[in-house]
Design an enzyme around this catalytic site. Structure first.
Site, PDB file in Angstrom:
ATOM      1  N   HIS A   4      20.041  68.788  39.231  1.00 48.16           N
ATOM      2  CA  HIS A   4      19.238  67.601  38.916  1.00 48.16           C
ATOM      3  C   HIS A   4      19.078  66.694  40.128  1.00 48.16           C
ATOM      4  O   HIS A   4      18.765  65.516  40.006  1.00 48.16           O
ATOM      5  CB  HIS A   4      19.851  66.813  37.752  1.00 48.16           C
ATOM      6  CG  HIS A   4      20.218  67.677  36.590  1.00 48.16           C
ATOM      7  ND1 HIS A   4      21.468  68.213  36.437  1.00 48.16           N
ATOM      8  CD2 HIS A   4      19.479  68.141  35.562  1.00 48.16           C
ATOM      9  CE1 HIS A   4      21.492  68.971  35.346  1.00 48.16           C
ATOM     10  NE2 HIS A   4      20.303  68.943  34.797  1.00 48.16           N
TER      11      HIS A   4
HETATM   12 FE1  FES Z   1      23.138  67.529  37.516  1.00 50.30          FE
HETATM   13 FE2  FES Z   1      24.557  68.118  39.691  1.00 50.30          FE
HETATM   14  S1  FES Z   1      22.831  66.900  39.548  1.00 50.30           S
HETATM   15  S2  FES Z   1      24.887  68.788  37.678  1.00 50.30           S
END
Ligand code: FES
Length: 186
Positions: free
Chosen positions: A151
């Protein structure tokens, strides 16, 4: 259908259930000695620590070992990587805490509090993103630290979260250098 006919199947059911129960009790009794034997003794608990030989690492490289089921990265940082982390002001950090098991829980996230004491080029860190637990990529991202593609969390060269959804700096486990080139983790 007579009362006896309706009673018989119930009785059979009861006997079946009773037999089944006895089977369960028997199985539990038989299982206990095995469970008892499976309790970790002192030698097993000692395996909760791992020793890592880092003699083969050159500046700018890293290795990952498995410790208690988690990936722990040992990174030998370059001068620039260290300096970038040292020059970062605390108020630029998203998480101001060191998250270092070797220090008090309120220790600030300075580079010195994240790196190995007395060997500031070295980082020993649980390489697990504090967002949802993905394993970030090393030597990646805007700060050249770690980047989590899940993410988009971006960590600096001290493993501190700088951008993205991760709430905390990556964790530093208990560890020590037991010789110039050997580290005990845990
Ligand atoms: Fe979501 Fe690392 S940014 S698990």
């Amino acid at each position: 259908m007579s009362a006896t006919e309706t009673h018989d199947p119930n009785r059979r059911d009861f006997l079946y259930i009773a037999t089944g129960m006895a089977g369960v009790v028997g199985a539990a009794a038989a299982a206990w000695p095995f469970i008892d034997q499976m309790r970790p003794d002192a030698s097993t608990l000692a395996l909760a620590s791992v020793e890592v030989d880092v003699a083969s690492l050159s500046e700018g490289s890293s290795l990952v070992v498995k410790w208690r089921g988690k990936p722990v990265v040992v990174r030998y940082r370059t001068e620039k990587e260290m300096k970038d982390a040292e020059d970062t002001k605390l108020d630029e950090l998203k998480d101001p805490l060191a998250r270092n098991a070797n220090l008090p829980s309120d220790a600030p996230a300075t580079d010195a509090n994240r790196a190995a004491p007395g060997k500031e080029a070295w980082m020993v860190m649980v390489q697990v993103c504090t967002h949802l637990g993905c394993i970030p990529l090393g030597q990646e991202g805007e700060y050249g630290g770690w980047f989590c593609p899940c993410h988009g969390s971006v960590y600096d060269t001290a493993g501190r979260i700088r951008h993205g959804p991760a709430p905390e700096n990556m964790a530093i486990p208990a560890f020590e250098f037991i010789s110039d080139t050997k580290i005990r983790i845990g």
